[in-house]
Design an enzyme around this catalytic site. Structure first.
Site, mmCIF file in Angstrom:
data_model
loop_
_atom_site.group_PDB
_atom_site.id
_atom_site.type_symbol
_atom_site.label_atom_id
_atom_site.label_comp_id
_atom_site.label_asym_id
_atom_site.label_seq_id
_atom_site.Cartn_x
_atom_site.Cartn_y
_atom_site.Cartn_z
ATOM 1 N N GLY A 47 -17.000 -14.198 -40.699
ATOM 2 C CA GLY A 47 -16.239 -14.943 -39.711
ATOM 3 C C GLY A 47 -16.690 -14.532 -38.331
ATOM 4 O O GLY A 47 -17.395 -13.525 -38.167
ATOM 5 N N GLN A 71 -15.839 -13.160 -29.392
ATOM 6 C CA GLN A 71 -16.956 -12.304 -29.787
ATOM 7 C C GLN A 71 -18.275 -12.816 -29.224
ATOM 8 O O GLN A 71 -19.254 -12.066 -29.195
ATOM 9 C CB GLN A 71 -17.050 -12.205 -31.309
ATOM 10 N N CYS A 99 -17.397 -4.982 -38.565
ATOM 11 C CA CYS A 99 -17.297 -6.059 -37.585
ATOM 12 C C CYS A 99 -18.635 -6.237 -36.889
ATOM 13 O O CYS A 99 -19.305 -5.254 -36.556
ATOM 14 C CB CYS A 99 -16.210 -5.709 -36.565
ATOM 15 N N LEU A 100 -19.004 -7.490 -36.659
ATOM 16 C CA LEU A 100 -20.242 -7.763 -35.938
ATOM 17 C C LEU A 100 -20.201 -7.205 -34.524
ATOM 18 O O LEU A 100 -21.244 -6.907 -33.949
ATOM 19 C CB LEU A 100 -20.504 -9.276 -35.900
ATOM 20 N N HIS A 135 -8.391 -10.376 -39.833
ATOM 21 C CA HIS A 135 -9.400 -9.707 -39.002
ATOM 22 C C HIS A 135 -9.884 -10.634 -37.888
ATOM 23 O O HIS A 135 -9.912 -10.247 -36.720
ATOM 24 C CB HIS A 135 -10.581 -9.273 -39.884
ATOM 25 N N GLU A 136 -10.268 -11.854 -38.251
ATOM 26 C CA GLU A 136 -10.811 -12.777 -37.243
ATOM 27 C C GLU A 136 -9.758 -13.193 -36.222
ATOM 28 O O GLU A 136 -10.043 -13.288 -35.037
ATOM 29 C CB GLU A 136 -11.423 -14.011 -37.906
ATOM 30 N N HIS A 192 -9.033 -10.825 -33.365
ATOM 31 C CA HIS A 192 -9.937 -10.920 -32.213
ATOM 32 C C HIS A 192 -9.362 -11.825 -31.131
ATOM 33 O O HIS A 192 -9.490 -11.535 -29.939
ATOM 34 C CB HIS A 192 -11.301 -11.464 -32.640
#
Length: 191
Positions: free
Chosen positions: A49, A54, A102-103, A144-145, A148
């Site tokens: 995701g 981000q 996480c990215l 999680h997404e 953000h």
């Protein structure tokens, strides 16, 4: 479409609460092109995701997709889903510990407690209402997404900092036990 740069931990955009998108704004060529870029960037990075902030756009849009993802071989598949102005509400009190990465936090993982089931309400990229429930590992991915979009990163939710690990050490020392827990969640809840 373009692959965008991903913000990393420490950049202020990751701590911003993303603003709501209007239907008119969503229908614009610029926002539709941005959604294409968000998806392309997520695919390029092998993410499960990606949230708009981000990639330096603090607007309430996120994309989620798991399709035989090499970074997360234990996650159940989930079709590409674009969420605009999403709201997540727990549907059960039960929680589970999920090893998350996480990215925006390269080469770090840690255990985060997530609700086992959540209701997701949002618009899709065409402005149509979405309202569905997800359970298990997939519920963790959505939480999680959407964190953000509220300016939160998974490291904020790690209960025990001793669970922080690099990717290599996660694979070496922790992945097998986590995959067993993940398989039990998938067997119990599916996707």
């Amino acid at each position: 479409m373009a692959i965008r740069k991903i913000a990393t931990l420490g950049h202020p955009v990751l701590r911003q609460v993303a603003r709501t998108v209007t239907r008119e704004e969503l229908a614009s060529e610029g926002v539709q092109r941005f959604i294409d870029d968000l998806i392309e960037t997520m695919h390029d990075a092998n993410g499960a995701g990606l949230a708009a902030n981000q990639v330096y756009e603090p607007i309430r849009i996120a994309a989620i997709e798991v399709n035989k993802n090499p970074r997360y071989p234990y996650k159940p598949n989930w079709p590409l889903t674009v969420l605009v102005n999403p709201v997540v509400t727990p549907t059960m009190d039960e929680t589970f510990l999920c090893y998350e990465g996480c990215l925006s936090v390269p080469n770090l993982r840690g255990e985060v407690r997530r609700f086992t089931g959540v209701r997701v309400q949002a618009w899709d990229r065409d402005g149509k209402d979405l309202d569905f429930e997800v359970k298990g590992l997939t519920a963790g991915t959505f939480q999680h997404e959407l964190d953000h979009l509220d300016g939160k990163v998974f490291v904020d939710r790690v209960e025990d900092p001793r669970t922080f690990t690099t990717w290599a050490d996660f694979e070496r020392f922790h992945m097998a036990a986590f995959v067993e827990r993940a398989k039990a969640l998938v067997a119990r809840y599916g996707t």
